[in-house]
Design an enzyme around this catalytic site. Structure first.
Site, PDB file in Angstrom:
ATOM      1  N   ASP A  22      92.710  31.758  77.084  1.00  0.00           N
ATOM      2  CA  ASP A  22      93.662  32.294  78.059  1.00  0.00           C
ATOM      3  C   ASP A  22      94.027  31.296  79.154  1.00  0.00           C
ATOM      4  OD1 ASP A  22      91.124  32.431  79.200  1.00  0.00           O
ATOM      5  OD2 ASP A  22      91.245  34.550  79.730  1.00  0.00           O
ATOM      6  N   HIS A  32      84.645  31.181  75.549  1.00  0.00           N
ATOM      7  CA  HIS A  32      83.177  31.334  75.525  1.00  0.00           C
ATOM      8  C   HIS A  32      82.716  32.666  74.947  1.00  0.00           C
ATOM      9  CE1 HIS A  32      83.951  28.363  78.676  1.00  0.00           C
ATOM     10  NE2 HIS A  32      84.316  29.302  79.506  1.00  0.00           N
TER      11      HIS A  32
END
Length: 503
Positions: free
Chosen positions: A243, A86
């Site tokens: 991640d 994001h």
């Protein structure tokens, strides 16, 4: 491929630091190095980072990890990167970064998120699998259009965090589907960008990068980047992924029903699934494994609550000694902490209650309780909160859990691991390696041809170091206490709201 070229480098851009890890073909970590990243908050609720700091951290950590491993950069077969989802970086036509990157925990776009959900919530969920909220890039871009139109007018290219860092190495411009979905601007049908969702804010699709598989080689290290990092020119660099996606993969949770719990600043629960499980506000993402997906949700205060108890009840000790003493004392208290129950809502709560007004508390306190009880109740309360998320996931999706991989700093505590196993009734497994930089290195190993498939890389490299099996008797005790934990949360919710509102 020669034996000397069977080492890969994983680089992860985390919320507070950038970490570089060298891994060989057996999954053995050869060396690790990390550099801190500063987060700025120009206004309350805002959270930003300067991408130049990311690059500086990479240029510091990579030479150190090469020195620690005592290997020549020419031995690296490929590099893989991961970074927070994001997080968009906007560049102009000359390749200049236009403003700091807005992080996933930034709350400035709440109004835009609410407007998007009201106007086109069904479309966004249908194509993007997730609900609009301030975490997602779509909402952040809508805020920028309203408040910084001059930045938007100059934007020629959008990068996601790991893609911008990789572009400093290779000069390429690409991303993967998981990060496109994390922008909330993708289409599950095409696994590409959604013109319809982008059209909701008038965002030009041509400013968004082409999408490729995480293990595909995006480019090679260019001469200028090699001079800055110590890497060898021409070293392949794979696309990578965000991640959480590479972390779950690197933990070995690749089959449906396998999940993970991350004991970090926030507590996160992941579950691998065979198909997309769309249950907003629970997040849904594509897995590194083809034809796999995962659900992710979490609690606000995990290590945060742990640190608060340490600093409040063990402040006379140095911080690391305090953690050890807290753990030792908690292990000496019987399950249930003699009736002391902790709700770790020190920052409100996300899943499964999504209530920012909840307050933390200790209930059941008597003269017989000492700080050892508070220590154990802390571990148990966080485990109850995580169990709350697991039970909600089961209720929402009918999901089943085979086992849970435990990640994060809290996984080092054998006592905490056992409490989580006993509370949830699930076997808890701790991978020998399991962070995002390790997962990024495994993805790079697939791209380098060291392994033929992502599954083969996990089979060869992921090992379980510790395993905690739930005790049936303790699980029964905790099941009864969890009922009280939940009833108390329900009963105290109106009080929490009144305290929050100043009544």
């Amino acid at each position: 491929m020669t034996a000397a070229k069977r080492v890969t480098l994983g680089i992860d851009l985390g919320a507070g630091s950038l970490k570089a890890t060298l891994v060989d073909e057996t999954g053995t970590t050869l060396a690790e190095a990390a550099d801190p990243i500063v987060t700025n908050s120009p206004q309350p609720g805002w959270s930003e980072q300067d991408p130049a700091d990311w690059w500086a951290a990479l240029c510091s950590a990579v030479p150190r990890v090469l020195e620690q491993a005592a290997i020549d950069a020419g031995q690296i077969a490929a590099v893989g990167l991961s970074g927070g989802a994001h997080i968009a970086v906007l560049e102009d036509a000359a390749g200049q970064v236009l403003r700091p990157a807005i992080l996933w925990n930034d709350q400035r776009s709440a109004e835009e998120a609410a407007e998007l959900h009201a106007r086109a919530g069904d479309l966004i969920i249908e194509k993007g699998l997730n609900r609009a909220n301030p975490t997602w890039t779509l909402c952040q871009l809508a805020w920028l259009q309203k408040h910084e139109p001059e930045v938007i007018a100059r934007t020629a290219r959008l990068y996601i965090s790991k893609d911008w860092l990789r572009s400093r190495l290779t000069g390429d411009w690409t991303s993967d589907y998981s990060d496109a979905l994390g922008a909330l601007m993708s289409d599950v049908g095409s696994r590409g960008w959604s013109e319809e969702i982008c059209g909701l804010i008038g965002w030009p699709v041509e400013s968004l990068p082409p999408l490729r598989q995480p293990w595909e080689v995006a480019g090679t290290v260019q001469a200028e980047a090699a001079a800055a990092t110590g890497l060898k020119p021409g070293t392949p660099v794979v696309v990578g992924s965000n991640d959480t996606t590479v972390e779950l993969y690197g933990a070995g949770a690749i089959a449906p029903g396998q999940g993970a719990i991350k004991l970090a600043t926030a507590g996160v629960v992941f579950l691998t699934t065979a198909n997309p499980e769309v249950h907003p506000p629970v997040s849904c993402y594509p897995h590194i494994m083809p034809e796999r997906w995962y659900m992710a949700s979490g609690i606000n205060a995990c290590a945060t609550a742990h640190r608060w108890v340490r600093d409040t009840f063990f402040s006379e000790l140095p911080k690391e000694d305090a953690f050890a003493e807290m753990d030792r004392m908690a292990a000496g208290v019987a399950p249930g902490s003699d009736g002391l129950i902790f709700h770790p809502y020190l920052m409100g709560e996300r899943a499964p209650h999504w209530d920012p007004k909840l307050r933390g508390d200790f209930i059941g306190l008597t003269l017989g309780h000492g700080r050892a009880h508070f220590a154990r109740a802390c571990y148990e309360g966080i485990a109850f909160a995580l169990n709350d998320v697991l039970l909600a996931a089961k209720a929402l999706s009918g999901a089943t859990f085979a086992d849970m991989r435990l990640l994060g700093g809290g996984a080092r505590s054998a006592n905490w691991r056992q409490i989580i196993a006993d509370v949830t009734g699930l076997t808890v497994k701790v991978p020998d390696n399991g962070d995002a930089s390790f997962g990024a290195a495994l993805v790079a190993a697939v791209g380098a041809g060291i392994f033929a498939t992502p599954e083969e890389a996990v089979a060869a490299c992921v090992r379980i170091a510790e395993e905690n099996v739930p005790d049936p008797g303790r699980h029964a005790v905790y099941s009864r206490l969890f009922t009280l934990y939940d009833e108390a949360r329900q009963g105290l919710t109106p009080v929490s709201h009144r305290l929050h509102d100043g009544d």
